[in-house]
Motif scaffolding. Structure first.
Motif, PDB file in Angstrom:
ATOM      1  N   GLN A   1     -43.859  13.955  37.372  1.00 59.09           N
ATOM      2  CA  GLN A   1     -44.355  14.807  36.284  1.00 59.09           C
ATOM      3  C   GLN A   1     -45.513  15.693  36.750  1.00 59.09           C
ATOM      4  O   GLN A   1     -45.591  16.865  36.397  1.00 59.09           O
TER       5      GLN A   1
ATOM      6  N   TYR B   1     -44.055  18.418  38.905  1.00 58.07           N
ATOM      7  CA  TYR B   1     -43.407  19.404  38.039  1.00 58.07           C
ATOM      8  C   TYR B   1     -44.446  20.334  37.412  1.00 58.07           C
ATOM      9  O   TYR B   1     -44.288  21.562  37.425  1.00 58.07           O
ATOM     10  N   SER B   2     -45.505  19.779  36.887  1.00 58.52           N
ATOM     11  CA  SER B   2     -46.556  20.584  36.248  1.00 58.52           C
ATOM     12  C   SER B   2     -47.214  21.527  37.249  1.00 58.52           C
ATOM     13  O   SER B   2     -47.486  22.691  36.937  1.00 58.52           O
TER      14      SER B   2
ATOM     15  N   LYS C   1     -44.813  24.315  38.052  1.00 61.15           N
ATOM     16  CA  LYS C   1     -44.729  25.194  36.876  1.00 61.15           C
ATOM     17  C   LYS C   1     -45.901  26.175  36.850  1.00 61.15           C
ATOM     18  O   LYS C   1     -45.738  27.344  36.571  1.00 61.15           O
TER      19      LYS C   1
END
Length: 89
Positions: free
Chosen positions: A78, A81-82, A85
């Motif tokens: 996570q 991913y952040s 992003k």
């Protein structure tokens, strides 16, 4: 069944080479922007992207060294991913 000739020009992203980057952008039909997944987008990279857009060149983004997020920074999926992003934004 068309043939294409591709010439690669490696232009450094450092401020000291801004004139070389400007020249390279003017003679290219396209560009590949390589961004380190850990370091993210540097200010000079943003300047090169602006130059590319002004010359009507559509860049292709390549995020390099994604494995460093897990191996070196010990990011969870996570967190990785952040982080990715944020690079894209």
């Amino acid at each position: 069944n068309e043939e294409y000739l591709i010439n690669l020009i490696d232009s450094p992203g450092h401020v000291d080479f801004s004139s070389e980057v400007s020249t390279a952008v003017r003679i290219c039909d396209g560009c590949i922007i390589v961004v380190d997944a850990v370091e993210g987008v540097c200010p000079q990279t943003q300047a090169v992207l602006r130059q590319a857009w002004l010359e009507n060149i559509r860049p292709v983004l390549v995020i390099n060294k994604i494995d460093r997020l897990i191996v070196e920074l010990k990011f969870t999926p996570q967190e990785a991913y952040s982080h990715l992003k944020n690079i894209l934004e």
